[in-house]
Design a protein around this motif. Structure first.
Motif, PDB file in Angstrom:
ATOM      1  N   LYS A 168      37.065  44.429  40.603  1.00 17.13           N
ATOM      2  CA  LYS A 168      37.869  44.743  41.782  1.00 17.13           C
ATOM      3  C   LYS A 168      37.634  46.185  42.220  1.00 17.13           C
ATOM      4  CE  LYS A 168      42.552  44.990  43.512  1.00 17.13           C
ATOM      5  NZ  LYS A 168      43.949  45.122  43.142  1.00 17.13           N
ATOM      6  N   GLU A 195      36.002  47.517  45.707  1.00 13.78           N
ATOM      7  CA  GLU A 195      36.714  48.471  46.564  1.00 13.78           C
ATOM      8  C   GLU A 195      35.842  49.680  46.885  1.00 13.78           C
ATOM      9  OE1 GLU A 195      40.250  49.326  44.384  1.00 13.78           O
ATOM     10  OE2 GLU A 195      41.257  47.496  45.032  1.00 13.78           O
ATOM     11  N   THR A 240      37.589  57.064  46.837  1.00 14.27           N
ATOM     12  CA  THR A 240      36.594  56.518  45.914  1.00 14.27           C
ATOM     13  C   THR A 240      36.677  57.182  44.549  1.00 14.27           C
ATOM     14  OG1 THR A 240      35.129  56.095  47.787  1.00 14.27           O
ATOM     15  CG2 THR A 240      34.140  56.049  45.623  1.00 14.27           C
ATOM     16  N   ILE A 273      39.733  55.851  42.673  1.00  8.74           N
ATOM     17  CA  ILE A 273      39.465  54.528  42.087  1.00  8.74           C
ATOM     18  C   ILE A 273      38.637  54.684  40.815  1.00  8.74           C
ATOM     19  CG2 ILE A 273      38.269  52.335  42.432  1.00  8.74           C
ATOM     20  CD1 ILE A 273      38.973  52.621  45.438  1.00  8.74           C
TER      21      ILE A 273
END
Length: 87
Positions: A7, A11, A57, A60
């Motif tokens: 996931k 993303e 980014t 994440i």
């Protein structure tokens, strides 16, 4: 592979594709406008959007990094350091 990693990877990829699309659109818009002052406004706006994409980014990536075990992190660092010396 763990579902969280997949996931997170999706993303990050979608964010980078979105970012690339914005870059291309801004470049084409600059070519079409052909006015230096308006191009500077577009470029400044692009810098803000790109900074936000970089921050999201990275966030994440940090979230995923915390889920990885310490031994896996060490092996990753060890492998990277060994491969960088090979030429």
């Amino acid at each position: 592979m763990h579902p969280l990693f997949e996931k997170a990877l999706i993303e990050m990829v979608v964010l980078r594709l979105f970012s690339g699309g914005i870059e291309i659109t801004a470049a084409m818009l600059m070519l079409k406008i052909n006015d230096l002052e308006k191009e500077l406004v577009i470029n400044s706006s692009l810098a803000i959007v790109e900074s936000l994409v970089l921050i999201v980014t990275t966030a994440i990536g940090v979230a995923v990094w915390r889920k990885v075990s310490l031994s896996t992190r060490y092996c990753g660092f060890y492998w990277e350091s060994e491969s960088s010396f090979m030429g």
